[in-house]
Design a protein around this motif. Structure first.
Motif, PDB file in Angstrom:
ATOM      1  N   ILE A 201       5.930   0.194   3.162  1.00 39.10           N
ATOM      2  CA  ILE A 201       4.762  -0.627   3.447  1.00 39.10           C
ATOM      3  C   ILE A 201       5.102  -1.578   4.582  1.00 39.10           C
ATOM      4  N   ASN A 202       4.096  -1.951   5.378  1.00 40.18           N
ATOM      5  CA  ASN A 202       4.291  -2.968   6.405  1.00 40.18           C
ATOM      6  C   ASN A 202       3.229  -4.056   6.262  1.00 40.18           C
ATOM      7  N   GLU A 203       3.353  -5.076   7.048  1.00 44.80           N
ATOM      8  CA  GLU A 203       2.478  -6.244   6.918  1.00 44.80           C
ATOM      9  C   GLU A 203       1.003  -5.911   7.134  1.00 44.80           C
ATOM     10  N   PRO A 204       0.634  -5.153   8.170  1.00 41.81           N
ATOM     11  CA  PRO A 204      -0.789  -4.846   8.357  1.00 41.81           C
ATOM     12  C   PRO A 204      -1.386  -4.040   7.203  1.00 41.81           C
ATOM     13  N   ALA A 205      -0.585  -3.201   6.579  1.00 48.03           N
ATOM     14  CA  ALA A 205      -1.105  -2.374   5.493  1.00 48.03           C
ATOM     15  C   ALA A 205      -1.555  -3.211   4.304  1.00 48.03           C
ATOM     16  N   VAL A 206      -0.888  -4.326   4.074  1.00 45.32           N
ATOM     17  CA  VAL A 206      -1.276  -5.208   2.967  1.00 45.32           C
ATOM     18  C   VAL A 206      -2.709  -5.700   3.161  1.00 45.32           C
ATOM     19  N   HIS A 207      -3.005  -6.152   4.368  1.00 38.44           N
ATOM     20  CA  HIS A 207      -4.345  -6.672   4.647  1.00 38.44           C
ATOM     21  C   HIS A 207      -5.393  -5.563   4.609  1.00 38.44           C
ATOM     22  N   LEU A 208      -5.055  -4.394   5.147  1.00 43.32           N
ATOM     23  CA  LEU A 208      -6.001  -3.287   5.129  1.00 43.32           C
ATOM     24  C   LEU A 208      -6.321  -2.877   3.699  1.00 43.32           C
ATOM     25  N   ALA A 209      -5.302  -2.822   2.858  1.00 48.97           N
ATOM     26  CA  ALA A 209      -5.522  -2.466   1.454  1.00 48.97           C
ATOM     27  C   ALA A 209      -6.398  -3.501   0.755  1.00 48.97           C
ATOM     28  N   ARG A 210      -6.073  -4.764   0.958  1.00 45.25           N
ATOM     29  CA  ARG A 210      -6.837  -5.831   0.307  1.00 45.25           C
ATOM     30  C   ARG A 210      -8.286  -5.852   0.761  1.00 45.25           C
ATOM     31  N   GLU A 211      -8.494  -5.706   2.061  1.00 48.20           N
ATOM     32  CA  GLU A 211      -9.842  -5.875   2.614  1.00 48.20           C
ATOM     33  C   GLU A 211     -10.734  -4.663   2.425  1.00 48.20           C
ATOM     34  N   THR A 212     -10.144  -3.515   2.133  1.00 47.13           N
ATOM     35  CA  THR A 212     -10.943  -2.321   1.868  1.00 47.13           C
ATOM     36  C   THR A 212     -11.017  -1.999   0.386  1.00 47.13           C
ATOM     37  N   GLY A 213     -10.198  -2.681  -0.415  1.00 46.76           N
ATOM     38  CA  GLY A 213     -10.174  -2.411  -1.845  1.00 46.76           C
ATOM     39  C   GLY A 213      -9.456  -1.124  -2.210  1.00 46.76           C
ATOM     40  N   THR A 214      -8.665  -0.610  -1.279  1.00 46.87           N
ATOM     41  CA  THR A 214      -7.897   0.608  -1.544  1.00 46.87           C
ATOM     42  C   THR A 214      -6.527   0.224  -2.088  1.00 46.87           C
ATOM     43  N   HIS A 215      -6.210   0.659  -3.265  1.00 43.73           N
ATOM     44  CA  HIS A 215      -4.921   0.326  -3.862  1.00 43.73           C
ATOM     45  C   HIS A 215      -3.796   0.971  -3.059  1.00 43.73           C
ATOM     46  N   PHE A 216      -2.719   0.230  -2.864  1.00 47.42           N
ATOM     47  CA  PHE A 216      -1.564   0.723  -2.101  1.00 47.42           C
ATOM     48  C   PHE A 216      -0.335   0.673  -3.004  1.00 47.42           C
ATOM     49  N   PHE A 217       0.357   1.803  -3.094  1.00 44.97           N
ATOM     50  CA  PHE A 217       1.593   1.876  -3.864  1.00 44.97           C
ATOM     51  C   PHE A 217       2.727   2.285  -2.933  1.00 44.97           C
ATOM     52  N   SER A 218       3.713   1.421  -2.808  1.00 41.22           N
ATOM     53  CA  SER A 218       4.904   1.708  -2.006  1.00 41.22           C
ATOM     54  C   SER A 218       6.044   1.990  -2.987  1.00 41.22           C
ATOM     55  N   ALA A 219       6.473   3.254  -3.038  1.00 38.01           N
ATOM     56  CA  ALA A 219       7.407   3.669  -4.088  1.00 38.01           C
ATOM     57  C   ALA A 219       8.799   4.010  -3.563  1.00 38.01           C
ATOM     58  N   GLY A 220       9.071   3.723  -2.287  1.00 31.25           N
ATOM     59  CA  GLY A 220      10.405   3.958  -1.746  1.00 31.25           C
ATOM     60  C   GLY A 220      10.476   5.216  -0.892  1.00 31.25           C
ATOM     61  N   HIS A 221      10.974   5.063   0.332  1.00 32.99           N
ATOM     62  CA  HIS A 221      11.092   6.201   1.246  1.00 32.99           C
ATOM     63  C   HIS A 221      11.989   7.273   0.628  1.00 32.99           C
ATOM     64  N   HIS A 222      13.167   6.870   0.210  1.00 34.80           N
ATOM     65  CA  HIS A 222      14.111   7.821  -0.389  1.00 34.80           C
ATOM     66  C   HIS A 222      13.585   8.356  -1.720  1.00 34.80           C
ATOM     67  N   ALA A 223      13.067   7.472  -2.542  1.00 31.72           N
ATOM     68  CA  ALA A 223      12.628   7.874  -3.884  1.00 31.72           C
ATOM     69  C   ALA A 223      11.510   8.905  -3.842  1.00 31.72           C
ATOM     70  N   THR A 224      10.636   8.829  -2.837  1.00 32.15           N
ATOM     71  CA  THR A 224       9.533   9.789  -2.757  1.00 32.15           C
ATOM     72  C   THR A 224       9.939  11.084  -2.060  1.00 32.15           C
ATOM     73  N   GLU A 225      11.116  11.106  -1.407  1.00 36.12           N
ATOM     74  CA  GLU A 225      11.505  12.295  -0.639  1.00 36.12           C
ATOM     75  C   GLU A 225      12.756  12.984  -1.172  1.00 36.12           C
ATOM     76  N   ARG A 226      13.093  12.729  -2.415  1.00 41.30           N
ATOM     77  CA  ARG A 226      14.254  13.406  -3.021  1.00 41.30           C
ATOM     78  C   ARG A 226      13.954  14.848  -3.398  1.00 41.30           C
ATOM     79  N   TYR A 227      12.702  15.181  -3.580  1.00 39.15           N
ATOM     80  CA  TYR A 227      12.374  16.382  -4.334  1.00 39.15           C
ATOM     81  C   TYR A 227      12.165  17.631  -3.478  1.00 39.15           C
ATOM     82  N   GLY A 228      11.745  17.475  -2.224  1.00 43.15           N
ATOM     83  CA  GLY A 228      11.510  18.644  -1.387  1.00 43.15           C
ATOM     84  C   GLY A 228      12.782  19.408  -1.079  1.00 43.15           C
ATOM     85  N   VAL A 229      13.780  18.702  -0.560  1.00 41.14           N
ATOM     86  CA  VAL A 229      15.019  19.393  -0.182  1.00 41.14           C
ATOM     87  C   VAL A 229      15.738  19.930  -1.416  1.00 41.14           C
ATOM     88  N   LYS A 230      15.603  19.250  -2.533  1.00 49.21           N
ATOM     89  CA  LYS A 230      16.197  19.745  -3.788  1.00 49.21           C
ATOM     90  C   LYS A 230      15.543  21.065  -4.198  1.00 49.21           C
TER      91      LYS A 230
END
Length: 253
Positions: A201-230
């Motif tokens: 996540i970055n700083e602008p994304a926080v405001h975009l999520a808040r102002e549009t009402g779109t929930h944002f989940f930042s779950a970790g670059h590594h944590a979300t990309e462990r599974y493809g190469v495996k």
């Protein structure tokens, strides 16, 4: 079993359709080692720690999502880059990397595998206008509050996500793209989904999520990309009979 390197690369390039993608790095063979392959180590990033583990396991090939030679990086072979390349060349180890092609593959890709881990239903692409894009839209296994979904992610990935939004809101539809795809939030907003999930996540994304009402989940670059190469490594083990070891070098980002 021994596998010819050229045969492996030809198979992977066809499977992952590498020629479809305009990427930020070379896909395929990045550092040449032995021509005949019998033991592959898979991992997210070709860090020194992963190389050291591959050497200890007697691997002749490393297959990763994040390799080397990124667009715009320092081209000099000094410091960390020198040490990594020195270790690979000294031990005659192949380095094979697939970036966007591994993100996008409909079965072994990072986005497809994350959907399987979280039991998400895939309905289409996040960017329907570009058939070569990465990222998907779909639905949760059942409607959940944002807090329930956050707990669901934490349990599945063994990592607490950062959530932007009201915890009591009910979420049913979602867009997702693994890794550093915070810039794709607008695509999720445009698609009209309830939430967007990525690794960073970055700083602008926080405001975009808040102002549009779109929930944002930042779950970790590594944590979300462990599974493809495996998953890709497991496929290769079954297809060619080579030994494949997945080595997870933890990364808190």
């Amino acid at each position: 079993m021994m596998l010819n390197r050229r045969e492996l690369l030809k198979h992977l390039d066809a499977l992952l359709q590498t020629n479809r993608f305009r990427d930020y790095c070379p896909n395929g063979l990045q550092v040449a080692g032995r021509e005949h392959i019998s033991r592959i180590v898979t991992g997210v990033t070709a860090s020194q720690a992963l190389i050291d583990q591959a050497i200890a396991l007697g691997a002749d090939t490393i297959l990763v999502h994040h390799g080397y030679f990124w667009r715009g990086e320092d081209e000099r072979v000094i410091g960390m880059k020198k040490e990594r390349l020195k270790a690979l060349l000294t031990h005659d180890i192949n380095l094979i990397a697939y970036h966007l092609p591994l993100d996008a593959h409909p079965v072994y890709g990072n986005n497809a595998q994350l959907a399987d881990i979280l039991n998400l239903q895939t309905d289409g692409l996040l960017n329907e206008a570009d058939p070569y894009s990465v990222g998907n839209i779909g639905r949760l296994p059942k409607p959940m509050t944002a807090k329930e979904f956050s707990d669901w992610i934490a349990d599945a990935l063994q990592r607490e996500p950062l959530h932007i939004g009201e915890e009591t809101d009910v979420i049913e539809t979602i867009g997702w793209c693994t890794g550093g795809a915070q810039g794709y939030l607008q695509l999720a907003v445009d698609a009209g989904v309830d939430a967007f999930l990525t690794g960073e996540i970055n700083e602008p994304a926080v405001h975009l999520a808040r102002e549009t009402g779109t929930h944002f989940f930042s779950a970790g670059h590594h944590a979300t990309e462990r599974y493809g190469v495996k998953a890709l490594g497991e496929y290769l083990a079954g297809e060619f009979g080579v030994t494949v070891d997945f080595v997870d070098i933890d990364n808190p980002v």
